[in-house]
Scaffold this motif. Structure first.
Motif, PDB file in Angstrom:
ATOM      1  N   LEU A  34      51.198  53.964  55.268  1.00 34.87           N
ATOM      2  CA  LEU A  34      51.934  54.910  56.112  1.00 34.87           C
ATOM      3  C   LEU A  34      52.292  56.179  55.338  1.00 34.87           C
ATOM      4  O   LEU A  34      52.200  57.288  55.871  1.00 34.87           O
ATOM      5  CB  LEU A  34      53.196  54.248  56.656  1.00 34.87           C
ATOM      6  CG  LEU A  34      52.981  53.108  57.650  1.00 34.87           C
ATOM      7  CD1 LEU A  34      54.318  52.469  58.012  1.00 34.87           C
ATOM      8  CD2 LEU A  34      52.278  53.607  58.904  1.00 34.87           C
ATOM      9  N   TRP A  35      52.723  56.007  54.094  1.00 29.96           N
ATOM     10  CA  TRP A  35      53.038  57.169  53.248  1.00 29.96           C
ATOM     11  C   TRP A  35      51.826  58.078  53.102  1.00 29.96           C
ATOM     12  O   TRP A  35      51.912  59.294  53.306  1.00 29.96           O
ATOM     13  CB  TRP A  35      53.509  56.687  51.873  1.00 29.96           C
ATOM     14  CG  TRP A  35      53.487  57.766  50.830  1.00 29.96           C
ATOM     15  CD1 TRP A  35      54.369  58.797  50.689  1.00 29.96           C
ATOM     16  CD2 TRP A  35      52.513  57.924  49.799  1.00 29.96           C
ATOM     17  NE1 TRP A  35      54.013  59.587  49.624  1.00 29.96           N
ATOM     18  CE2 TRP A  35      52.884  59.072  49.059  1.00 29.96           C
ATOM     19  CE3 TRP A  35      51.380  57.210  49.419  1.00 29.96           C
ATOM     20  CZ2 TRP A  35      52.146  59.523  47.964  1.00 29.96           C
ATOM     21  CZ3 TRP A  35      50.642  57.641  48.340  1.00 29.96           C
ATOM     22  CH2 TRP A  35      51.026  58.783  47.627  1.00 29.96           C
ATOM     23  N   ALA A  36      50.678  57.490  52.750  1.00 32.15           N
ATOM     24  CA  ALA A  36      49.477  58.288  52.505  1.00 32.15           C
ATOM     25  C   ALA A  36      48.982  58.967  53.783  1.00 32.15           C
ATOM     26  O   ALA A  36      48.667  60.168  53.777  1.00 32.15           O
ATOM     27  CB  ALA A  36      48.382  57.405  51.907  1.00 32.15           C
ATOM     28  N   LEU A  37      48.913  58.237  54.884  1.00 32.91           N
ATOM     29  CA  LEU A  37      48.404  58.822  56.128  1.00 32.91           C
ATOM     30  C   LEU A  37      49.322  59.937  56.641  1.00 32.91           C
ATOM     31  O   LEU A  37      48.844  60.957  57.147  1.00 32.91           O
ATOM     32  CB  LEU A  37      48.250  57.741  57.196  1.00 32.91           C
ATOM     33  CG  LEU A  37      47.121  56.733  56.976  1.00 32.91           C
ATOM     34  CD1 LEU A  37      47.089  55.707  58.099  1.00 32.91           C
ATOM     35  CD2 LEU A  37      45.767  57.436  56.860  1.00 32.91           C
ATOM     36  N   SER A  38      50.636  59.740  56.513  1.00 33.39           N
ATOM     37  CA  SER A  38      51.553  60.791  56.976  1.00 33.39           C
ATOM     38  C   SER A  38      51.417  62.058  56.141  1.00 33.39           C
ATOM     39  O   SER A  38      51.628  63.165  56.647  1.00 33.39           O
ATOM     40  CB  SER A  38      52.998  60.281  56.933  1.00 33.39           C
ATOM     41  OG  SER A  38      53.454  60.106  55.607  1.00 33.39           O
ATOM     42  N   HIS A  39      51.016  61.903  54.878  1.00 32.46           N
ATOM     43  CA  HIS A  39      50.841  63.072  54.023  1.00 32.46           C
ATOM     44  C   HIS A  39      49.476  63.724  54.200  1.00 32.46           C
ATOM     45  O   HIS A  39      49.299  64.891  53.836  1.00 32.46           O
ATOM     46  CB  HIS A  39      51.077  62.696  52.557  1.00 32.46           C
ATOM     47  CG  HIS A  39      52.532  62.584  52.208  1.00 32.46           C
ATOM     48  ND1 HIS A  39      53.339  61.582  52.715  1.00 32.46           N
ATOM     49  CD2 HIS A  39      53.334  63.349  51.424  1.00 32.46           C
ATOM     50  CE1 HIS A  39      54.562  61.741  52.247  1.00 32.46           C
ATOM     51  NE2 HIS A  39      54.595  62.802  51.477  1.00 32.46           N
ATOM     52  N   VAL A  40      48.522  62.988  54.758  1.00 29.38           N
ATOM     53  CA  VAL A  40      47.261  63.624  55.157  1.00 29.38           C
ATOM     54  C   VAL A  40      47.533  64.649  56.250  1.00 29.38           C
ATOM     55  O   VAL A  40      47.023  65.763  56.232  1.00 29.38           O
ATOM     56  CB  VAL A  40      46.237  62.581  55.653  1.00 29.38           C
ATOM     57  CG1 VAL A  40      45.052  63.270  56.333  1.00 29.38           C
ATOM     58  CG2 VAL A  40      45.729  61.735  54.493  1.00 29.38           C
ATOM     59  N   GLY A  72      43.914  60.497  51.654  1.00 30.66           N
ATOM     60  CA  GLY A  72      42.996  59.660  52.417  1.00 30.66           C
ATOM     61  C   GLY A  72      42.430  58.537  51.559  1.00 30.66           C
ATOM     62  O   GLY A  72      42.324  57.387  52.002  1.00 30.66           O
ATOM     63  N   GLY A  73      42.089  58.869  50.304  1.00 27.50           N
ATOM     64  CA  GLY A  73      41.589  57.841  49.390  1.00 27.50           C
ATOM     65  C   GLY A  73      42.632  56.784  49.080  1.00 27.50           C
ATOM     66  O   GLY A  73      42.327  55.583  49.027  1.00 27.50           O
ATOM     67  N   LEU A  74      43.877  57.222  48.891  1.00 24.94           N
ATOM     68  CA  LEU A  74      44.956  56.270  48.616  1.00 24.94           C
ATOM     69  C   LEU A  74      45.229  55.373  49.818  1.00 24.94           C
ATOM     70  O   LEU A  74      45.517  54.183  49.662  1.00 24.94           O
ATOM     71  CB  LEU A  74      46.224  57.023  48.217  1.00 24.94           C
ATOM     72  CG  LEU A  74      46.159  57.779  46.881  1.00 24.94           C
ATOM     73  CD1 LEU A  74      47.441  58.568  46.659  1.00 24.94           C
ATOM     74  CD2 LEU A  74      45.903  56.829  45.719  1.00 24.94           C
ATOM     75  N   ALA A  75      45.142  55.946  51.021  1.00 26.47           N
ATOM     76  CA  ALA A  75      45.327  55.139  52.235  1.00 26.47           C
ATOM     77  C   ALA A  75      44.244  54.073  52.356  1.00 26.47           C
ATOM     78  O   ALA A  75      44.524  52.908  52.672  1.00 26.47           O
ATOM     79  CB  ALA A  75      45.334  56.033  53.466  1.00 26.47           C
ATOM     80  N   LEU A  76      42.999  54.462  52.087  1.00 33.63           N
ATOM     81  CA  LEU A  76      41.892  53.506  52.155  1.00 33.63           C
ATOM     82  C   LEU A  76      42.037  52.420  51.087  1.00 33.63           C
ATOM     83  O   LEU A  76      41.767  51.245  51.343  1.00 33.63           O
ATOM     84  CB  LEU A  76      40.559  54.241  51.984  1.00 33.63           C
ATOM     85  CG  LEU A  76      40.122  55.124  53.155  1.00 33.63           C
ATOM     86  CD1 LEU A  76      38.860  55.905  52.792  1.00 33.63           C
ATOM     87  CD2 LEU A  76      39.871  54.275  54.407  1.00 33.63           C
ATOM     88  N   ASP A 129      44.229  70.309  53.439  1.00 29.37           N
ATOM     89  CA  ASP A 129      43.222  70.921  52.580  1.00 29.37           C
ATOM     90  C   ASP A 129      42.338  69.838  51.991  1.00 29.37           C
ATOM     91  O   ASP A 129      42.691  68.650  52.014  1.00 29.37           O
ATOM     92  CB  ASP A 129      43.889  71.745  51.464  1.00 29.37           C
ATOM     93  CG  ASP A 129      44.735  70.895  50.549  1.00 29.37           C
ATOM     94  OD1 ASP A 129      44.223  70.432  49.521  1.00 29.37           O
ATOM     95  OD2 ASP A 129      45.927  70.684  50.868  1.00 29.37           O
ATOM     96  N   VAL A 130      41.202  70.226  51.458  1.00 29.24           N
ATOM     97  CA  VAL A 130      40.185  69.271  51.016  1.00 29.24           C
ATOM     98  C   VAL A 130      40.717  68.332  49.936  1.00 29.24           C
ATOM     99  O   VAL A 130      40.544  67.106  50.017  1.00 29.24           O
ATOM    100  CB  VAL A 130      38.941  70.016  50.500  1.00 29.24           C
ATOM    101  CG1 VAL A 130      37.961  69.047  49.836  1.00 29.24           C
ATOM    102  CG2 VAL A 130      38.252  70.749  51.640  1.00 29.24           C
ATOM    103  N   VAL A 131      41.373  68.889  48.913  1.00 31.63           N
ATOM    104  CA  VAL A 131      41.861  68.062  47.807  1.00 31.63           C
ATOM    105  C   VAL A 131      42.907  67.054  48.296  1.00 31.63           C
ATOM    106  O   VAL A 131      42.867  65.875  47.945  1.00 31.63           O
ATOM    107  CB  VAL A 131      42.440  68.940  46.681  1.00 31.63           C
ATOM    108  CG1 VAL A 131      43.189  68.091  45.663  1.00 31.63           C
ATOM    109  CG2 VAL A 131      41.325  69.705  45.990  1.00 31.63           C
ATOM    110  N   SER A 132      43.848  67.514  49.124  1.00 29.95           N
ATOM    111  CA  SER A 132      44.897  66.617  49.609  1.00 29.95           C
ATOM    112  C   SER A 132      44.346  65.528  50.511  1.00 29.95           C
ATOM    113  O   SER A 132      44.797  64.374  50.450  1.00 29.95           O
ATOM    114  CB  SER A 132      45.967  67.428  50.354  1.00 29.95           C
ATOM    115  OG  SER A 132      46.637  68.302  49.480  1.00 29.95           O
TER     116      SER A 132
END
Length: 231
Positions: free
Chosen positions: A125-131, A144-148, A136-139
């Motif tokens: 939830l933390w990672a997806l909400s920050h996506v 997205g990588g951390l969520a996966l 931007d591409v890096v974020s």
């Protein structure tokens, strides 16, 4: 960009290598499960802070505009995410990541009634909400990588628990909870009750949330979570 790539590789290495059964087993044997998880969490947090700082210093290539509506997403999601992480780490849970794997009581499951993997879901939830709020591409690559990665850990955590507890013990415990949050509650297999440990976790999670809003997030990561609402 070089610093971001290095931080990303080191962060992932620090999570992939200890996940190997032999490495993890040796570390737990030498340190004890609680000490191992505490050290692992500390290293993960330090690497995560560095990774996010490196991402902020990397070149920006926007994918979508930032709006007050998107800025509100983490403000709404993070209280739940923080509660899941705090409760998951502090309450006894033999089925997943926790500082306590003993003393679990099926009659008082606490946060485990919601999901047997509260810490992992908190990070998802933390990672997806920050996506949503970092378009931007890096974020997107970072969060997205951390969520996966956290989502992939759900099945891996079940596999580890089955090996550690034995199939019969794991099955009897897992029958009263679920991977998906609230699925076991809705199916009638678990009873949701806010006991003292869960209430304490909610209060601690909210305290962290208020601290982040009051300047903690700006101090740690150089970003004001309220800036999109003020613009």
């Amino acid at each position: 960009m070089v610093q971001f790539a290095l931080a990303y590789v080191l962060f992932m290495t620090a999570h992939v290598v200890p996940a190997a059964p032999r490495v993890r087993g040796l570390a737990v044997h030498m340190l004890g499960r609680g000490a191992y998880l505490a050290l692992y969490s500390l290293i993960s947090i330090l690497l995560l802070v560095w990774l996010i700082a490196a991402a902020r210093n990397a070149p920006t290539l926007s994918l979508w505009p930032l709006t007050p509506e998107l800025g509100a997403v983490p403000l709404v999601v993070m209280p739940l995410a923080l509660t899941l992480v705090v409760a998951g780490l502090s309450q006894s849970n033999p089925l997943s990541v926790s500082f306590r794997d003993r003393g679990f009581d099926l009659s008082r499951p606490g946060i485990v009634a919601v999901t047997r993997h509260p810490v992992l879901w908190g990070f998802v939830l933390w990672a997806l909400s920050h996506v949503a709020v970092n378009g931007d591409v890096v974020s997107v690559a970072l969060f997205g990588g951390l969520a996966l990665y956290a989502a992939a850990g759900l099945g891996l955590a079940d596999k580890r628990a089955k090996s550690r507890l034995g199939l019969d013990r794991w099955t009897s415990l897992a029958a009263h909870t679920s991977i998906l949050p609230f699925a076991a509650v809705l199916a009638g297999r678990a009873r949701l009750a806010v006991d003292r440990p869960t209430l304490a976790a909610i209060l601690v999670g909210l305290a962290f949330y208020v601290w982040f809003l009051a300047g903690g997030h700006l101090w740690l990561f150089g970003a004001d979570p309220l800036i999109y609402l003020r613009s």
